[in-house]
Each structure stands twice: as structure tokens, then as C-alpha cells.
Write a protein that holds these residues in place. Sequence first.
Motif, PDB file in Angstrom:
ATOM      1  N   CYS A  72       1.581   6.282   5.387  1.00  0.00           N
ATOM      2  CA  CYS A  72       2.377   6.823   6.490  1.00  0.00           C
ATOM      3  C   CYS A  72       3.280   5.734   7.057  1.00  0.00           C
ATOM      4  O   CYS A  72       3.103   4.552   6.780  1.00  0.00           O
ATOM      5  CB  CYS A  72       1.468   7.348   7.597  1.00  0.00           C
ATOM      6  SG  CYS A  72       0.382   6.083   8.295  1.00  0.00           S
ATOM      7  N   ASP A  73       4.228   6.157   7.874  1.00  0.00           N
ATOM      8  CA  ASP A  73       5.178   5.235   8.484  1.00  0.00           C
ATOM      9  C   ASP A  73       4.454   4.307   9.478  1.00  0.00           C
ATOM     10  O   ASP A  73       3.322   4.565   9.881  1.00  0.00           O
ATOM     11  CB  ASP A  73       6.264   6.040   9.211  1.00  0.00           C
ATOM     12  CG  ASP A  73       7.574   5.275   9.337  1.00  0.00           C
ATOM     13  OD1 ASP A  73       7.581   4.050   9.088  1.00  0.00           O
ATOM     14  OD2 ASP A  73       8.586   5.911   9.695  1.00  0.00           O
ATOM     15  N   ASN A 113       3.099   6.662  -4.648  1.00  0.00           N
ATOM     16  CA  ASN A 113       3.464   6.754  -6.077  1.00  0.00           C
ATOM     17  C   ASN A 113       4.949   6.488  -6.301  1.00  0.00           C
ATOM     18  O   ASN A 113       5.646   7.230  -7.003  1.00  0.00           O
ATOM     19  CB  ASN A 113       3.095   8.138  -6.631  1.00  0.00           C
ATOM     20  CG  ASN A 113       1.603   8.385  -6.606  1.00  0.00           C
ATOM     21  OD1 ASN A 113       0.816   7.533  -7.013  1.00  0.00           O
ATOM     22  ND2 ASN A 113       1.196   9.545  -6.100  1.00  0.00           N
ATOM     23  N   LEU A 114       5.410   5.407  -5.699  1.00  0.00           N
ATOM     24  CA  LEU A 114       6.818   5.054  -5.826  1.00  0.00           C
ATOM     25  C   LEU A 114       7.008   4.023  -6.934  1.00  0.00           C
ATOM     26  O   LEU A 114       6.202   3.095  -7.079  1.00  0.00           O
ATOM     27  CB  LEU A 114       7.337   4.499  -4.496  1.00  0.00           C
ATOM     28  CG  LEU A 114       7.312   5.497  -3.332  1.00  0.00           C
ATOM     29  CD1 LEU A 114       7.761   4.823  -2.033  1.00  0.00           C
ATOM     30  CD2 LEU A 114       8.192   6.714  -3.636  1.00  0.00           C
ATOM     31  N   ASP A 115       8.081   4.177  -7.677  1.00  0.00           N
ATOM     32  CA  ASP A 115       8.351   3.287  -8.799  1.00  0.00           C
ATOM     33  C   ASP A 115       9.108   2.056  -8.303  1.00  0.00           C
ATOM     34  O   ASP A 115      10.241   1.789  -8.700  1.00  0.00           O
ATOM     35  CB  ASP A 115       9.164   4.039  -9.858  1.00  0.00           C
ATOM     36  CG  ASP A 115       9.276   3.250 -11.157  1.00  0.00           C
ATOM     37  OD1 ASP A 115       8.397   2.407 -11.416  1.00  0.00           O
ATOM     38  OD2 ASP A 115      10.243   3.490 -11.909  1.00  0.00           O
ATOM     39  N   TYR A 116       8.432   1.320  -7.420  1.00  0.00           N
ATOM     40  CA  TYR A 116       9.049   0.157  -6.772  1.00  0.00           C
ATOM     41  C   TYR A 116       8.074  -1.016  -6.776  1.00  0.00           C
ATOM     42  O   TYR A 116       6.853  -0.842  -6.905  1.00  0.00           O
ATOM     43  CB  TYR A 116       9.433   0.476  -5.318  1.00  0.00           C
ATOM     44  CG  TYR A 116      10.656   1.361  -5.204  1.00  0.00           C
ATOM     45  CD1 TYR A 116      11.883   0.836  -4.851  1.00  0.00           C
ATOM     46  CD2 TYR A 116      10.572   2.732  -5.471  1.00  0.00           C
ATOM     47  CE1 TYR A 116      13.010   1.650  -4.755  1.00  0.00           C
ATOM     48  CE2 TYR A 116      11.687   3.550  -5.390  1.00  0.00           C
ATOM     49  CZ  TYR A 116      12.901   2.997  -5.029  1.00  0.00           C
ATOM     50  OH  TYR A 116      14.013   3.799  -4.942  1.00  0.00           O
ATOM     51  N   LYS A 117       8.648  -2.199  -6.603  1.00  0.00           N
ATOM     52  CA  LYS A 117       7.839  -3.411  -6.470  1.00  0.00           C
ATOM     53  C   LYS A 117       8.307  -4.167  -5.225  1.00  0.00           C
ATOM     54  O   LYS A 117       9.508  -4.340  -5.008  1.00  0.00           O
ATOM     55  CB  LYS A 117       8.006  -4.315  -7.700  1.00  0.00           C
ATOM     56  CG  LYS A 117       7.234  -5.621  -7.610  1.00  0.00           C
ATOM     57  CD  LYS A 117       7.490  -6.515  -8.832  1.00  0.00           C
ATOM     58  CE  LYS A 117       6.764  -7.856  -8.688  1.00  0.00           C
ATOM     59  NZ  LYS A 117       7.048  -8.735  -9.857  1.00  0.00           N
ATOM     60  N   ALA A 136       0.835  -1.208   0.000  1.00  0.00           N
ATOM     61  CA  ALA A 136       0.000   0.000   0.000  1.00  0.00           C
ATOM     62  C   ALA A 136       0.867   1.254   0.000  1.00  0.00           C
ATOM     63  O   ALA A 136       0.544   2.238  -0.686  1.00  0.00           O
ATOM     64  CB  ALA A 136      -0.912  -0.004   1.227  1.00  0.00           C
ATOM     65  N   LEU A 137       1.961   1.232   0.736  1.00  0.00           N
ATOM     66  CA  LEU A 137       2.842   2.402   0.785  1.00  0.00           C
ATOM     67  C   LEU A 137       3.419   2.710  -0.591  1.00  0.00           C
ATOM     68  O   LEU A 137       3.450   3.868  -1.025  1.00  0.00           O
ATOM     69  CB  LEU A 137       3.976   2.153   1.788  1.00  0.00           C
ATOM     70  CG  LEU A 137       3.625   2.373   3.266  1.00  0.00           C
ATOM     71  CD1 LEU A 137       4.686   1.750   4.156  1.00  0.00           C
ATOM     72  CD2 LEU A 137       3.511   3.866   3.551  1.00  0.00           C
ATOM     73  N   VAL A 138       3.891   1.675  -1.278  1.00  0.00           N
ATOM     74  CA  VAL A 138       4.459   1.892  -2.616  1.00  0.00           C
ATOM     75  C   VAL A 138       3.419   2.511  -3.543  1.00  0.00           C
ATOM     76  O   VAL A 138       3.697   3.466  -4.274  1.00  0.00           O
ATOM     77  CB  VAL A 138       4.975   0.556  -3.190  1.00  0.00           C
ATOM     78  CG1 VAL A 138       5.245   0.680  -4.682  1.00  0.00           C
ATOM     79  CG2 VAL A 138       6.239   0.111  -2.455  1.00  0.00           C
ATOM     80  N   LYS A 139       2.218   1.967  -3.474  1.00  0.00           N
ATOM     81  CA  LYS A 139       1.145   2.468  -4.347  1.00  0.00           C
ATOM     82  C   LYS A 139       0.721   3.891  -3.974  1.00  0.00           C
ATOM     83  O   LYS A 139       0.641   4.778  -4.835  1.00  0.00           O
ATOM     84  CB  LYS A 139      -0.060   1.535  -4.266  1.00  0.00           C
ATOM     85  CG  LYS A 139      -1.245   1.993  -5.103  1.00  0.00           C
ATOM     86  CD  LYS A 139      -2.424   1.037  -4.948  1.00  0.00           C
ATOM     87  CE  LYS A 139      -3.624   1.541  -5.761  1.00  0.00           C
ATOM     88  NZ  LYS A 139      -4.801   0.633  -5.586  1.00  0.00           N
ATOM     89  N   ASN A 140       0.478   4.103  -2.699  1.00  0.00           N
ATOM     90  CA  ASN A 140      -0.095   5.387  -2.274  1.00  0.00           C
ATOM     91  C   ASN A 140       0.902   6.535  -2.261  1.00  0.00           C
ATOM     92  O   ASN A 140       0.509   7.699  -2.282  1.00  0.00           O
ATOM     93  CB  ASN A 140      -0.756   5.219  -0.906  1.00  0.00           C
ATOM     94  CG  ASN A 140      -1.923   4.246  -0.951  1.00  0.00           C
ATOM     95  OD1 ASN A 140      -2.640   4.190  -1.950  1.00  0.00           O
ATOM     96  ND2 ASN A 140      -2.092   3.462   0.099  1.00  0.00           N
ATOM     97  N   ALA A 194      -5.623   3.465   9.364  1.00  0.00           N
ATOM     98  CA  ALA A 194      -6.918   2.865   9.673  1.00  0.00           C
ATOM     99  C   ALA A 194      -7.472   2.044   8.516  1.00  0.00           C
ATOM    100  O   ALA A 194      -8.153   1.047   8.719  1.00  0.00           O
ATOM    101  CB  ALA A 194      -7.917   3.950  10.077  1.00  0.00           C
ATOM    102  N   VAL A 195      -7.201   2.469   7.308  1.00  0.00           N
ATOM    103  CA  VAL A 195      -7.684   1.747   6.128  1.00  0.00           C
ATOM    104  C   VAL A 195      -6.465   1.158   5.418  1.00  0.00           C
ATOM    105  O   VAL A 195      -5.693   1.892   4.795  1.00  0.00           O
ATOM    106  CB  VAL A 195      -8.456   2.686   5.179  1.00  0.00           C
ATOM    107  CG1 VAL A 195      -8.954   1.896   3.959  1.00  0.00           C
ATOM    108  CG2 VAL A 195      -9.616   3.342   5.915  1.00  0.00           C
ATOM    109  N   PRO A 196      -6.268  -0.150   5.537  1.00  0.00           N
ATOM    110  CA  PRO A 196      -5.033  -0.756   5.018  1.00  0.00           C
ATOM    111  C   PRO A 196      -4.701  -0.390   3.580  1.00  0.00           C
ATOM    112  O   PRO A 196      -3.549  -0.106   3.270  1.00  0.00           O
ATOM    113  CB  PRO A 196      -5.307  -2.255   5.166  1.00  0.00           C
ATOM    114  CG  PRO A 196      -6.236  -2.348   6.325  1.00  0.00           C
ATOM    115  CD  PRO A 196      -7.124  -1.137   6.223  1.00  0.00           C
TER     116      PRO A 196
END
Length: 329
Positions: free
Chosen positions: A259-260, A194-198, A188-192, A252-254
Amino acid sequence: MIPTSTNASTRARILPGLAAVAAMALSISACGGAKVGQDTAAPSGGSGKCGSVNLAVNAWVGYRADAAVVSYVAEHQLGCKVVKKNLDEQVSWQGFGTGEVDAILENWGHEDLAQKYITEQKVAQDAGQTGNIGVIGWYVPPFLAKEHPDIVDWKNLNKYADLFKTSESGGKGELLDGDPGFVTNDGALVKNLNLDYKVVYAGSEAALITSFRMAESTQKPMIGYFYSPQWFLADVPLVKVNLPPYTTGCDAVPAKVGCDYPPYNLNKVVSTKFAQSGSPAYRLVKGFHWTNDDQNAVAKSIQGGMSDDAAAKKWVEANPGQVKAWLGS
């Protein structure tokens, strides 16, 4: 490090999909060890006698250190028989209702499971904090942080994504996670953000540690999930990446986490039956309290080749006053 969601405050070290798998697979060996749902539970002690104690053991060496020391004291000072069961975090909780698990010695949040098993079913109880403060995050090897100081700010990660490409990352930067059963918000962090990572999984804590060690020794760029308490950080002082600060409710919403991870005051959880048994082992578990340095010392001994029992014996003999306090004597 993880529950039925990737909500950091419920610190499941499990992936959303895997949580469902875990829930369906109670009778499946969670970590290559004991099962919940098929075993015959060892009867817990009662009437002041210790008898047998069923300890869940989760898949990281810090937890093994907890279990090693508590087991050593229970067996050698209280005359208990300790039955250790290798289980994933979520599966461990399910053993409270069946009597197959008496105690979890290092719980990372899991508010959803606490709601279910403590508040609603009343088959489990909070047995107090362990004294350990848990931290989860993204880390880079020290050489990389020294070479590129701004890499530890998440806002600069896309600038360095090419450094982390691997054959498994599909042309993106690889973010290496550990055991798929560990709690993580990383997808979720990568997506939210907007990181160019997998996110790619190393498969275990040991594999993750090996990857970080090799990255530092060969000066190969790497970024990955890691956590403390953890003995390895004394060997290779990984540098934490600054993600957007954690604020109450930001996880709260996975699916929307951006956030960290929060700090975790790790605690113990026991079955209600065990707590009411009168067993001296319950008093030991409830009294068990130590520091990150204590845990890391035992974990490092285990990682260095000592048996769990020998590592525990070494620590217990060096800290008699602390053990005495746990026993209330």
C-alpha cells in the motif's frame, strides 16, 4: 526519508538491512559528520541558562532548514551555543541516552524508536508537531505524466517498464530511490505488487533531485521515490503515482507492504534531560512550528547557495511575529 523496519507508519527512511548496520555502527559517522558513542556531549544548559544545545541534523535539506532557523534564533536571541551533529535518523535517537543529542527537529514516525526511547527507557519525550505534513511516494516528471496520463496508476506501470530500463536495472524498469538511509518500503512494494521493476539508489537527496531535473529537461522517462515538504517541487512539479491506498495497519508487516505511504504529521523529539533542564532553548524547540512553505523557502535559499545561517537570518527577519510566538514572549 526511515527506522529499524520499513514500516511506513514508523517512517524509517532506512532499508531493513541498513537499519541493522546503523544499529551496529553507532560510533560510525552517519552522514559524514558527528558520531554517537564517541563524542563528548556538550552539556545542555540548566537553571534557566541556555548553555549548549546538541541538535541532530538529518540528511535532507528540509531538515537543514529546520536546524538553521532554530539554531539562528537560539544563538542570536537566546545566547545559546548550538552544536549540530550530522546523523542518520535512527542513530540520532540513540544519542538521547548518552546526552549527545538534545533534540530531533523533524521526526518521521519511527514508532518503534518512540516505544524504545520514550516509553520504555524514558530518555526522550515528544516535543510536539512541527506543523509540516510529510508525504512519501513514487513520482514521474511532468512531461511523462502529460505524455502518458495513465502512467500515474500503479496498475499500468508494468506496461511502461521498458521505458525505465537502465544499465543498473537488470532488464527491468528502474525505480530510483535516494539516500539508502531514507525510509522506504519500495523493495516490498515492487515485490508485492508484482511489478517488473528494480529499486536502484541514487545515493543522496541531491543526486535524486539532479536525476529528476535532468529527466524533465531532456524528456527522459524516469520514475522514483520522492517526498514533501521539498523545495524542488516548486521548480519541477513532479506528478505522484497512485499506489494502492494506505489504510491503517496495511504497513504493519514490512515484508508484506503493498500500500501507499501514509501522511506524516512531523514532530519534534527531545531528550528528557533537555526537557527538564530549564533551558530557554527547550522552550524554543517546543514552540517551533511552521508550514511546508516556510521550510521550503529556507531550504531553497540554502540550495541556492546561501549559508544555512544567512538563509535562516533572512527568514527570521521576515517573520518576527512567528519567532516571538515560538519564544513565548
